[in-house]
Scaffold this active site. Structure first.
Site, PDB file in Angstrom:
ATOM      1  N   HIS A 206      51.547  14.046  26.405  1.00 28.78           N
ATOM      2  CA  HIS A 206      50.896  14.986  27.282  1.00 28.78           C
ATOM      3  C   HIS A 206      51.658  16.392  27.168  1.00 28.78           C
ATOM      4  CE1 HIS A 206      49.249  15.479  31.657  1.00 28.78           C
ATOM      5  NE2 HIS A 206      50.326  16.507  31.731  1.00 28.78           N
ATOM      6  N   CYS A 239      52.478  21.451  36.465  1.00 28.59           N
ATOM      7  CA  CYS A 239      53.360  20.686  37.362  1.00 28.59           C
ATOM      8  C   CYS A 239      53.842  21.580  38.415  1.00 28.59           C
ATOM      9  CB  CYS A 239      54.706  20.316  36.254  1.00 28.59           C
ATOM     10  SG  CYS A 239      55.685  19.438  37.798  1.00 28.59           S
TER      11      CYS A 239
END
Length: 312
Positions: A206, A239
């Site tokens: 990822h 994030c």
């Protein structure tokens, strides 16, 4: 035996992308997700069953799953933070769930308000409950290639995390470069070590393109045997608990790059680009994609008019 020249790409824009954007109306989400599903993905990370106060952008997770198209041959995946999130996922009939874990205590405290191994202790009841429903459960390791608070993560730390995942019965692990601190050498080093120690695990990558190295890191991962990758159409994502964490590698960049190398993705690049262009129009300041800027290599152009040949 010939080397496998094929990869599987999981589209994560409906989760990783949408959580980093202004709140999108449910109907628009459904429209976008249905367009993504038409591109040929076999696995889609649809949402995260987190508390609505933590990530309000995904507060309609249950309704989205109720309204989207659900092709029989597509695996729908969701992130879960706790048992309550798992119960919501079970009710919404997702095919697979993934637990969230940080490689370092500093990132874990920001992300889950708990140190890494303390957070892992909470996974046991999740695994037990998932097995009762035959739901597949996978794991993740955020900031696996570098933490913005602690720097490079020691290999021993990653090995210990994988051991504890194995003890829980979780053997499908996503290695996340959450803040784009990886480089091809570090990617090869981490993957070669964890695959050597855990040959029966299925590892995926990822990757975030924070410093423009995501595709090089993907190729390094492929060279080390990785065949599963996450990406986000348009390069949306990031994030919320990591500073300066720009979006995931864009799906169109990843698909285009691998296909140009002769590695099959089984995806329709032109349909992906159409969806990416639509998202770029909706959220132009959040888009990050080389293909949207430059087009495909195969997109040839007319030569400039009025050129005079040398020597004439």
């Amino acid at each position: 035996m010939a080397e496998q020249k094929e990869i599987v790409i999981t589209e994560v824009c409906p989760r990783d992308g949408f959580q980093s954007l202004p709140i999108i109306p449910t109907g628009v989400k459904v429209e976008i997700i249905n367009a993504i599903l038409a591109c040929g993905f076999k696995q889609l990370e649809v949402t995260s069953f987190v508390h609505p106060k933590a990530v309000p952008q995904l507060s309609d997770a249950d309704e989205v799953l109720m309204k989207i198209n659900r092709p029989e041959n597509v695996i729908l995946r969701a992130l879960i933070p706790n048992l309550r999130g798992l119960e919501r996922a079970i009710y919404a009939q997702v095919d697979k769930v993934k637990v969230m874990l940080s490689a370092t205590d500093s990132h874990s405290i920001n992300n889950a308000n708990s140190k890494t191994f303390d957070a892992m202790r909470e996974f046991a009841p999740l695994v037990k409950r998932a097995k009762e429903t035959n739901m597949h459960i996978g794991g993740s390791i955020s900031v696996a290639f570098g933490c913005p608070y602690e720097g490079i993560v020691p290999m021993e730390r990653l090995i210990e995390i994988c051991k504890r995942y194995e003890q829980l019965g979780i053997t499908e692990i996503s290695l996340a470069d959450t803040t784009g601190m990886a480089n091809p050498v570090s990617v090869k080093r981490v993957i070669s070590n964890v695959r050597d120690k855990f040959p029966d695990f299925r590892f995926s990558l990822h990757l975030h393109n924070t410093r423009g190295m995501a595709f090089a890191n993907a190729v390094a991962g492929f060279d080390e045997g990785i065949r599963d990758f996450d990406s986000s159409i348009g390069g949306f994502g990031g994030c919320p608990y990591a500073p300066n964490a720009s979006g995931n590698i864009s799906t169109e960049d990843l698909v285009h790059g691998f296909e140009e190398m002769g590695i099959n993705t089984n995806l329709n690049i032109d349909k992906i680009i159409e969806v990416a262009k639509d998202l770029q129009k909706r959220f132009p300041e959040y888009s990050d994609s080389f293909i949207l800027k430059a087009g495909k290599i195969s997109d040839l152009h007319l030569a400039p008019p009025g050129q005079v040949k040398l020597g004439e």
